[in-house]
Design an enzyme around this catalytic site. Structure first.
Site, PDB file in Angstrom:
ATOM      1  N   ARG A  88       0.815  -1.216   0.000  1.00 37.30           N
ATOM      2  CA  ARG A  88       0.000   0.000   0.000  1.00 37.30           C
ATOM      3  C   ARG A  88       0.852   1.270   0.000  1.00 37.30           C
ATOM      4  NH1 ARG A  88      -4.901  -2.567   2.632  1.00 37.30           N
ATOM      5  NH2 ARG A  88      -6.501  -0.984   2.758  1.00 37.30           N
ATOM      6  N   ARG A 127     -20.960  -2.326   4.622  1.00 36.97           N
ATOM      7  CA  ARG A 127     -20.268  -3.624   4.585  1.00 36.97           C
ATOM      8  C   ARG A 127     -20.454  -4.439   5.863  1.00 36.97           C
ATOM      9  NH1 ARG A 127     -14.054  -4.040   2.778  1.00 36.97           N
ATOM     10  NH2 ARG A 127     -13.652  -2.605   4.496  1.00 36.97           N
TER      11      ARG A 127
HETATM   12  P1  ADP Z   1      -9.992  -2.602   2.984  1.00 35.51           P
HETATM   13  O1  ADP Z   1     -10.252  -4.040   2.576  1.00 35.51           O
HETATM   14  O2  ADP Z   1     -11.266  -1.879   3.233  1.00 35.51           O
HETATM   15  O3  ADP Z   1      -9.103  -1.889   2.040  1.00 35.51           O
HETATM   16  P2  ADP Z   1      -8.124  -3.649   4.865  1.00 35.51           P
HETATM   17  O4  ADP Z   1      -8.747  -4.725   5.685  1.00 35.51           O
HETATM   18  O5  ADP Z   1      -7.266  -4.060   3.720  1.00 35.51           O
HETATM   19  O6  ADP Z   1      -9.284  -2.680   4.390  1.00 35.51           O
HETATM   20  O7  ADP Z   1      -7.274  -2.695   5.785  1.00 35.51           O
HETATM   21  C1  ADP Z   1      -7.796  -2.154   6.982  1.00 35.51           C
HETATM   22  C2  ADP Z   1      -6.764  -1.228   7.606  1.00 35.51           C
HETATM   23  O8  ADP Z   1      -5.588  -1.979   7.924  1.00 35.51           O
HETATM   24  C3  ADP Z   1      -6.289  -0.091   6.726  1.00 35.51           C
HETATM   25  O9  ADP Z   1      -7.140   1.032   6.775  1.00 35.51           O
HETATM   26  C4  ADP Z   1      -4.911   0.192   7.346  1.00 35.51           C
HETATM   27  O10 ADP Z   1      -5.041   0.918   8.558  1.00 35.51           O
HETATM   28  C5  ADP Z   1      -4.419  -1.193   7.709  1.00 35.51           C
HETATM   29  N1  ADP Z   1      -3.634  -1.813   6.618  1.00 35.51           N
HETATM   30  C6  ADP Z   1      -3.966  -2.919   5.885  1.00 35.51           C
HETATM   31  N2  ADP Z   1      -3.015  -3.213   4.991  1.00 35.51           N
HETATM   32  C7  ADP Z   1      -2.031  -2.277   5.150  1.00 35.51           C
HETATM   33  C8  ADP Z   1      -0.786  -2.024   4.508  1.00 35.51           C
HETATM   34  N3  ADP Z   1      -0.343  -2.804   3.499  1.00 35.51           N
HETATM   35  N4  ADP Z   1      -0.059  -0.967   4.950  1.00 35.51           N
HETATM   36  C9  ADP Z   1      -0.478  -0.183   5.957  1.00 35.51           C
HETATM   37  N5  ADP Z   1      -1.650  -0.351   6.586  1.00 35.51           N
HETATM   38  C10 ADP Z   1      -2.422  -1.387   6.203  1.00 35.51           C
HETATM   39  P1  ADP Z   2     -12.134  -4.416  -0.366  1.00 25.24           P
HETATM   40  O1  ADP Z   2     -11.589  -5.745   0.118  1.00 25.24           O
HETATM   41  O2  ADP Z   2     -11.500  -3.960  -1.643  1.00 25.24           O
HETATM   42  O3  ADP Z   2     -12.108  -3.352   0.679  1.00 25.24           O
HETATM   43  P2  ADP Z   2     -14.741  -5.799  -0.346  1.00 25.24           P
HETATM   44  O4  ADP Z   2     -14.503  -7.002  -1.198  1.00 25.24           O
HETATM   45  O5  ADP Z   2     -14.825  -6.009   1.121  1.00 25.24           O
HETATM   46  O6  ADP Z   2     -13.671  -4.635  -0.731  1.00 25.24           O
HETATM   47  O7  ADP Z   2     -16.084  -5.118  -0.863  1.00 25.24           O
HETATM   48  C1  ADP Z   2     -16.574  -3.925  -0.243  1.00 25.24           C
HETATM   49  C2  ADP Z   2     -18.101  -3.992  -0.103  1.00 25.24           C
HETATM   50  O8  ADP Z   2     -18.692  -3.926  -1.408  1.00 25.24           O
HETATM   51  C3  ADP Z   2     -18.628  -5.271   0.531  1.00 25.24           C
HETATM   52  O9  ADP Z   2     -19.772  -4.929   1.294  1.00 25.24           O
HETATM   53  C4  ADP Z   2     -18.994  -6.152  -0.661  1.00 25.24           C
HETATM   54  O10 ADP Z   2     -20.063  -7.048  -0.345  1.00 25.24           O
HETATM   55  C5  ADP Z   2     -19.439  -5.111  -1.702  1.00 25.24           C
HETATM   56  N1  ADP Z   2     -19.087  -5.463  -3.101  1.00 25.24           N
HETATM   57  C6  ADP Z   2     -17.990  -6.107  -3.556  1.00 25.24           C
HETATM   58  N2  ADP Z   2     -18.001  -6.220  -4.899  1.00 25.24           N
HETATM   59  C7  ADP Z   2     -19.145  -5.585  -5.320  1.00 25.24           C
HETATM   60  C8  ADP Z   2     -19.745  -5.343  -6.610  1.00 25.24           C
HETATM   61  N3  ADP Z   2     -19.175  -5.750  -7.750  1.00 25.24           N
HETATM   62  N4  ADP Z   2     -20.894  -4.665  -6.629  1.00 25.24           N
HETATM   63  C9  ADP Z   2     -21.496  -4.241  -5.483  1.00 25.24           C
HETATM   64  N5  ADP Z   2     -20.978  -4.439  -4.249  1.00 25.24           N
HETATM   65  C10 ADP Z   2     -19.824  -5.100  -4.151  1.00 25.24           C
END
Ligand code: ADP
Ligand code: ADP
Length: 220
Positions: A88, A127
């Site tokens: 990231r 979500r």
């Molecule tokens: P999302 O799926 O919504 O992108 P994640 O579960 O990947 O969220 O990440 C949640 C939080 O964990 C981020 O907002 C950040 O605070 C931390 N995080 C996850 N991956 C990284 C990374 N590669 N570097 C720094 N912070 C991270």
């Molecule tokens: P990320 O890991 O990138 O943060 P998620 O896979 O958790 O994202 O998806 C974020 C939210 O959007 C979840 O609530 C998921 O169910 C929904 N979502 C994922 N893909 C789609 C799509 N193609 N259209 C609508 N909603 C989606």
């Protein structure tokens, strides 16, 4: 195969990863999941990580890399991995290349799932996450089969604190500032395939499968 799913918070990385790990039989590494587990175990590192996560900020690189390296030292990664939410920052990407080189491996493909910012907030603010397996759902966009229970393990789904609208917006802004430059890093190496993350989940999955099947740079 070493693959990265790249995209903003809410772009669908976790959702698509679920399918890809089954399809390719490689483990998923989500640094978000690893950091949440570290925070839950209450270690000093975990407490430090949690402070940043709760504010919607990135966890410092040294902490993230420590947790990531530990995961990558496990034997199941030998045949490849699917990275979700890592790297990231550019320093994380540079360190990842160094670690892969040490394993005599390299990144094969970076799939960029592109979703407009206004759609991201809609997705994040509804979500639902499984506290056991990390699978995500949405009451309207991707509902579970049984109300608020995970399809896979039946656990009660939770709303993550950092998915509240204000924190979600902060995370998207941090993504634009700190994480988008990583895309440029990989574009220069010719590794990026861009797919639209709009439309239903199956449609996005097909685009990703087509991009993986195409030669390098396919899908852009
Ligand atoms: P999302 O799926 O919504 O992108 P994640 O579960 O990947 O969220 O990440 C949640 C939080 O964990 C981020 O907002 C950040 O605070 C931390 N995080 C996850 N991956 C990284 C990374 N590669 N570097 C720094 N912070 C991270
Ligand atoms: P990320 O890991 O990138 O943060 P998620 O896979 O958790 O994202 O998806 C974020 C939210 O959007 C979840 O609530 C998921 O169910 C929904 N979502 C994922 N893909 C789609 C799509 N193609 N259209 C609508 N909603 C989606």
């Amino acid at each position: 195969m070493f693959l990265t799913l790249f995209g903003a918070p809410g772009s669908g990385k976790g959702t698509q990863a679920t399918h890809l790990v089954e399809r390719f039989g490689i483990p998923q590494i989500s640094t978000g999941e690893l950091l949440r587990a570290e925070a839950a175990s209450g270690t000093k590192l975990g407490r430090l990580a949690k402070e940043h996560m709760d504010r919607g900020e990135l966890v410092p690189d040294d902490v993230t890399l420590d947790v990531f390296r530990r995961r990558l030292s496990q034997p199941d990664v030998a045949g490849g991995v699917l990275l979700d939410g890592f790297p990231r920052t550019v320093p994380q990407a540079v360190e990842l290349d160094r670690v892969l080189e040490g394993m005599d491996r390299q990144m094969d493909r970076v799939i960029f799932i592109k979703v407009p910012p206004e759609e991201l907030v809609n997705r994040l603010s509804g979500r639902l996450t499984c506290p056991v397996c990390g699978r995500t759902y949405h009451p309207v966009l991707a509902p579970p089969k049984n109300d608020r229970l995970c399809d896979r393990d039946g656990a009660r789904l939770i709303e993550r604190d950092d998915d509240k609208a204000e924190t979600a917006r902060r995370r998207i802004s941090v993504y634009l500032d700190r994480t988008l430059p990583v895309l440029e890093y990989y574009r220069r190496k010719g590794l990026v395939s861009e797919v639209s993350g709009e439309g239903d989940i199956g449609e996005v999955r097909r685009r990703i499968m087509d991009a993986i099947a195409a030669p390098h740079g396919g899908g852009e």
